[in-house]
Every structure is written in C-alpha cells, then in structure tokens.
Scaffold this active site. Structure first.
Site, PDB file in Angstrom:
ATOM      1  N   LYS A 113      79.691 -29.291  24.207  1.00 27.06           N
ATOM      2  CA  LYS A 113      80.547 -29.105  25.387  1.00 27.06           C
ATOM      3  C   LYS A 113      79.712 -29.229  26.675  1.00 27.06           C
ATOM      4  O   LYS A 113      80.074 -29.963  27.587  1.00 27.06           O
ATOM      5  CB  LYS A 113      81.253 -27.726  25.330  1.00 27.06           C
ATOM      6  CG  LYS A 113      82.151 -27.581  24.102  1.00 27.06           C
ATOM      7  CD  LYS A 113      82.852 -26.247  24.044  1.00 27.06           C
ATOM      8  CE  LYS A 113      81.946 -25.085  23.766  1.00 27.06           C
ATOM      9  NZ  LYS A 113      81.262 -25.149  22.463  1.00 27.06           N
ATOM     10  N   THR A 114      78.587 -28.515  26.713  1.00 28.20           N
ATOM     11  CA  THR A 114      77.725 -28.585  27.899  1.00 28.20           C
ATOM     12  C   THR A 114      77.129 -29.981  28.034  1.00 28.20           C
ATOM     13  O   THR A 114      76.955 -30.490  29.148  1.00 28.20           O
ATOM     14  CB  THR A 114      76.588 -27.536  27.790  1.00 28.20           C
ATOM     15  OG1 THR A 114      77.173 -26.278  27.440  1.00 28.20           O
ATOM     16  CG2 THR A 114      75.831 -27.399  29.087  1.00 28.20           C
ATOM     17  N   ASP A 136      81.254 -22.444  32.010  1.00 28.89           N
ATOM     18  CA  ASP A 136      81.127 -22.228  30.570  1.00 28.89           C
ATOM     19  C   ASP A 136      81.884 -20.939  30.211  1.00 28.89           C
ATOM     20  O   ASP A 136      82.054 -20.070  31.070  1.00 28.89           O
ATOM     21  CB  ASP A 136      79.629 -22.086  30.226  1.00 28.89           C
ATOM     22  CG  ASP A 136      79.368 -22.323  28.752  1.00 28.89           C
ATOM     23  OD1 ASP A 136      80.296 -22.739  28.028  1.00 28.89           O
ATOM     24  OD2 ASP A 136      78.219 -22.090  28.316  1.00 28.89           O
ATOM     25  N   THR A 183      85.043 -21.601  23.628  1.00 29.27           N
ATOM     26  CA  THR A 183      85.044 -21.552  22.171  1.00 29.27           C
ATOM     27  C   THR A 183      86.408 -21.037  21.693  1.00 29.27           C
ATOM     28  O   THR A 183      86.679 -21.003  20.504  1.00 29.27           O
ATOM     29  CB  THR A 183      83.953 -20.582  21.673  1.00 29.27           C
ATOM     30  OG1 THR A 183      84.051 -19.370  22.429  1.00 29.27           O
ATOM     31  CG2 THR A 183      82.570 -21.170  21.852  1.00 29.27           C
ATOM     32  N   ARG A 214      73.295 -28.300  17.716  1.00 24.77           N
ATOM     33  CA  ARG A 214      72.339 -27.270  18.160  1.00 24.77           C
ATOM     34  C   ARG A 214      71.556 -26.711  16.965  1.00 24.77           C
ATOM     35  O   ARG A 214      70.357 -26.452  17.067  1.00 24.77           O
ATOM     36  CB  ARG A 214      73.046 -26.131  18.904  1.00 24.77           C
ATOM     37  CG  ARG A 214      72.039 -25.030  19.302  1.00 24.77           C
ATOM     38  CD  ARG A 214      72.660 -23.918  20.091  1.00 24.77           C
ATOM     39  NE  ARG A 214      73.081 -24.376  21.397  1.00 24.77           N
ATOM     40  CZ  ARG A 214      74.239 -24.049  21.959  1.00 24.77           C
ATOM     41  NH1 ARG A 214      75.074 -23.249  21.324  1.00 24.77           N
ATOM     42  NH2 ARG A 214      74.537 -24.496  23.148  1.00 24.77           N
TER      43      ARG A 214
HETATM   44  P1  ADP Z   1      77.843 -26.319  23.501  1.00 27.30           P
HETATM   45  O1  ADP Z   1      77.897 -26.397  24.995  1.00 27.30           O
HETATM   46  O2  ADP Z   1      79.081 -26.848  22.842  1.00 27.30           O
HETATM   47  O3  ADP Z   1      77.480 -24.950  22.996  1.00 27.30           O
HETATM   48  P2  ADP Z   1      75.562 -28.087  23.801  1.00 27.30           P
HETATM   49  O4  ADP Z   1      76.147 -29.195  24.595  1.00 27.30           O
HETATM   50  O5  ADP Z   1      74.706 -27.098  24.523  1.00 27.30           O
HETATM   51  O6  ADP Z   1      76.679 -27.305  22.983  1.00 27.30           O
HETATM   52  O7  ADP Z   1      74.738 -28.765  22.597  1.00 27.30           O
HETATM   53  C1  ADP Z   1      73.554 -28.214  22.074  1.00 27.30           C
HETATM   54  C2  ADP Z   1      72.527 -29.281  21.880  1.00 27.30           C
HETATM   55  O8  ADP Z   1      72.926 -30.138  20.814  1.00 27.30           O
HETATM   56  C3  ADP Z   1      72.318 -30.223  23.074  1.00 27.30           C
HETATM   57  O9  ADP Z   1      71.279 -29.782  23.914  1.00 27.30           O
HETATM   58  C4  ADP Z   1      71.931 -31.525  22.451  1.00 27.30           C
HETATM   59  O10 ADP Z   1      70.532 -31.596  22.225  1.00 27.30           O
HETATM   60  C5  ADP Z   1      72.620 -31.490  21.118  1.00 27.30           C
HETATM   61  N1  ADP Z   1      73.884 -32.251  21.122  1.00 27.30           N
HETATM   62  C6  ADP Z   1      75.122 -31.744  21.214  1.00 27.30           C
HETATM   63  N2  ADP Z   1      76.040 -32.708  21.110  1.00 27.30           N
HETATM   64  C7  ADP Z   1      75.369 -33.869  20.953  1.00 27.30           C
HETATM   65  C8  ADP Z   1      75.768 -35.228  20.765  1.00 27.30           C
HETATM   66  N3  ADP Z   1      77.059 -35.575  20.687  1.00 27.30           N
HETATM   67  N4  ADP Z   1      74.800 -36.172  20.652  1.00 27.30           N
HETATM   68  C9  ADP Z   1      73.501 -35.830  20.689  1.00 27.30           C
HETATM   69  N5  ADP Z   1      73.055 -34.564  20.842  1.00 27.30           N
HETATM   70  C10 ADP Z   1      73.977 -33.589  20.956  1.00 27.30           C
END
Ligand code: ADP
Length: 345
Positions: free
Chosen positions: A67-68, A112, A161, A220
């Site tokens: 998401k981030t 977030d 989430t 992650r």
């Molecule tokens: P969320 O915000 O959903 O908790 P993040 O965007 O922080 O998740 O993702 C965590 C890590 O996973 C990112 O820093 C990145 O390294 C990796 N990641 C997430 N999604 C992808 C993707 N689609 N392709 C490549 N790496 C990804």
C-alpha cells in the site's frame, strides 16, 4: 531476541528502514498486482493529458502487501511531492492543518491506517477532499465564526488494513478503491531476486524460490526472510544464498516448510489444542496469546484464512483439516474431558 528482531515481519524500526531501502520507486518496478498497475497507469496518463490532479485513492489489504509502495510511487510518476502521516497521529483537526496548508498543487497527502482517524478529523477532511477547502471555526459560543480556507488541489491517498472500519461517507469520497491481494510464489521470488541484487548478495534460483515459498505471500515478509538469509550466509557460509543456506537459515528462524512462523503456529496450537479446534472468539485467542486483537485480525489471521488453515464462522474461528495436518495432530477433536479447565471462554 536479536534473531527475533531480524525475522519479525513488520512494525519495528529495522523493518521500516529495510522497507524504505528496498521499496520500488517507479510503477514499472512494482511486481505483481497487475490489474492495479494497469488501472493506475491509465489514470496517471489521463491526469497528465488532462492536466488534472489525480483522484483520491484508497488502498486496502493486509500489512506488507504494498500500500505504501503504491502511494510513494505515484508522486514520482507525477513529478510531485508527497506528505506522509497516519490515522493515529491525527487525533484532532488541528493536527491535519499543517499538512493541508502545505499541499502544493497536484501533490499527494498520504494517510496510513486511515481507519484509525477519529470521526471529527474525518469530518474536517470531507470539504478538503470534495472542494479543496476547509472550514475553520474561530472563537467559541456566541462569538464563534467560521472562516473558509481555500486549498490547492491535491490528492489524498489512504491506506487501510480494515476498509470495513471506514465510515461510508469517507469511503465514498475516494474515487478509486484498490484491494491488494497476496502474491504468488513466482512474484515473491522475483522481488527477492531484485532485492538481493540491490543488496549485492548472490542468490541461486532455487534459494529465491524457497524463500518465496516461505514468505506468507507477503513482500515485506520476503524482504525480512532475505535479510535474515543474507546475514546467515555471511556468518555461516561464504556469503552466497544457496538452497541449503536458505533452508538452514529459515529452519533456524523457526519458519516452517509452509512458511508459518512461531506466532502462526502458536495461534493454531491454541485453537486446536486448547480450544479443541474451535469455534473460538478472536478476543479469547488474543488474550491467550497476550497480543492485541488487532494484531491477530490484521496480521496473523488473514494469511491463515487465505491458506485455509482456519475458517471464520458466526460463532468464531475454527481449525481446518490443514491446520491439524500442519501441527501433526489427528483430525478428531479431543473429547471435552481432555480440555484444560480454566482455559476456555
Ligand atoms: P504496506 O504499506 O501494505 O504495509 P509496503 O508498501 O510498506 O506495505 O511494502 C513493504 C515492502 O515490500 C516494500 O518496502 C517493498 O520493498 C516490498 N513490496 C511491496 N509491494 C511490492 C511490489 N508490488 N513489488 C516489489 N516490492 C514490493
């Protein structure tokens, strides 16, 4: 403890730094989530052609799915800036003011955990999202007056989430609503290969697949497994992550062949062993694990549900045949007299 910090899937400072270092910067670097990438490419292209700001977007899905990442890729693609905050940090409307008054034309404000924003802040943000204005009340009682402040057009990106916990009016104000899914083993292996290259760590094809298979469908977690395997390879081998090194590293981190970690197995052990396979309420499971209910329902359960280790019923969570299998226990539930007294709801 050090080992636990390394393999932990999210939340801590180490994990945040690792995520930031490995996060894709452009849409073309994002692996998987094909349909979302396609839709975003179209709206980005349209916005550039029409010279309009991007519409407000809500990303939802379990932690660590990207998401981030999507939120931080978009300003790069648009050549604009991003401000980042989170629901729990915005306890009153005044907390939001500096962000709103700082927005540049067409820039992005990322919130977030937007479902944890209090209702008063939510209501304060509605006119900002709809008409790019905010209403500020000055003074109190009879002397109170409302002034209208115009804002520069901007894009709000929310991540949650728990989209179910967002109010209807809030959800409706997002023109795009994208739900992120768990990743396939091949997609995670691709992410692991790319990130190993970024970390200048040689990794064999079968080792990347092994780490991917044991990463709970979550990028992650894949990053955390890679990070640990890299340290393990540096300390216990010649720095290269081979299949044997990957297996030994994950076994040592107590990640099993299904990718389940200690917490997942504890959850299943409790449900099967103590709650006799269920149904068990999430509150009582959380209390038994001494973890917040949110951690269970946001981080542990979604993957166990998706992989059908558990099912949700109106009376609570129940273990499936797969849960009994992974724990090496017979499917037949223990008779009631075998239950430990005092441990039930
Ligand atoms: P969320 O915000 O959903 O908790 P993040 O965007 O922080 O998740 O993702 C965590 C890590 O996973 C990112 O820093 C990145 O390294 C990796 N990641 C997430 N999604 C992808 C993707 N689609 N392709 C490549 N790496 C990804």
């Amino acid at each position: 403890m050090a080992r636990q910090a390394i393999v932990q899937s999210n939340g801590d400072e180490e994990s945040r730094r690792r995520d930031a270092a490995l996060r894709p910067r452009w849409l073309r670097e994002v692996i998987g989530q094909k349909a979302i990438v396609q839709r975003l490419s179209i709206v980005l292209n349209a916005c550039k052609k029409l010279k309009e700001p991007l519409s407000h977007i809500l990303f939802d899905g379990p932690p660590g799915l990207g998401k981030t990442t999507f939120a931080t890729v978009l300003p790069n693609e648009l050549g604009t800036s991003i401000q980042m905050t989170s629901g729990p940090a915005l306890s009153k409307p005044a907390d939001l003011l500096p962000f709103l008054t700082n927005v540049e034309e067409g820039s992005i404000l990322f919130i977030d955990e937007i479902h944890r924003m209090p209702r008063v802040v939510e209501e304060f943000i509605y006119p900002a999202m709809e008409d790019f204005r905010i209403d500020i009340v000055l003074g109190e009682g009879m002397n109170a007056r409302t002034i209208n402040l115009r804002l520069k057009p901007f894009t709000l990106i929310g991540a949650t989430t728990r989209s179910g916990m967002l109010s209807g009016p809030m959800r409706d104000r997002f023109k795009m609503h994208e739900h992120l899914e768990y990743y396939s083993v091949e997609e995670l292996a691709e992410i692991i290969r790319i990130n190993a290259r970024k970390l200048q760590t040689p990794i064999s094809e079968d080792a990347a697949l092994e780490l991917a298979r044991r990463s709970r469908g979550t990028p992650r977690v894949a990053n955390a497994r890679l990070w640990w395997a890299r340290h393990y390879a540096a300390s216990e081998a010649d720095g290269q992550i081979t299949l044997d090194v990957a297996r030994a590293a994950l076994d040592m981190a107590e990640v099993d062949r299904d990718g389940l970690d200690k917490q997942d197995r504890r959850y299943l052990e409790l449900l099967v062993g103590v709650h006799n396979g269920g149904p068990a309420g999430v509150e009582s499971l959380a209390a038994s694990m001494t973890l917040p209910v949110d951690t269970l329902s946001d981080e542990i359960e979604p993957y166990l549900l998706r992989e059908q280790f558990i099912v949700r019923t109106p009376r609570g969570r129940m273990a499936t045949a797969r849960a009994y299998q992974v724990l090496g226990r017979p499917m037949k539930p223990a008779p009631a007299e075998d239950r430990q007294p005092g441990l039930f709801d």
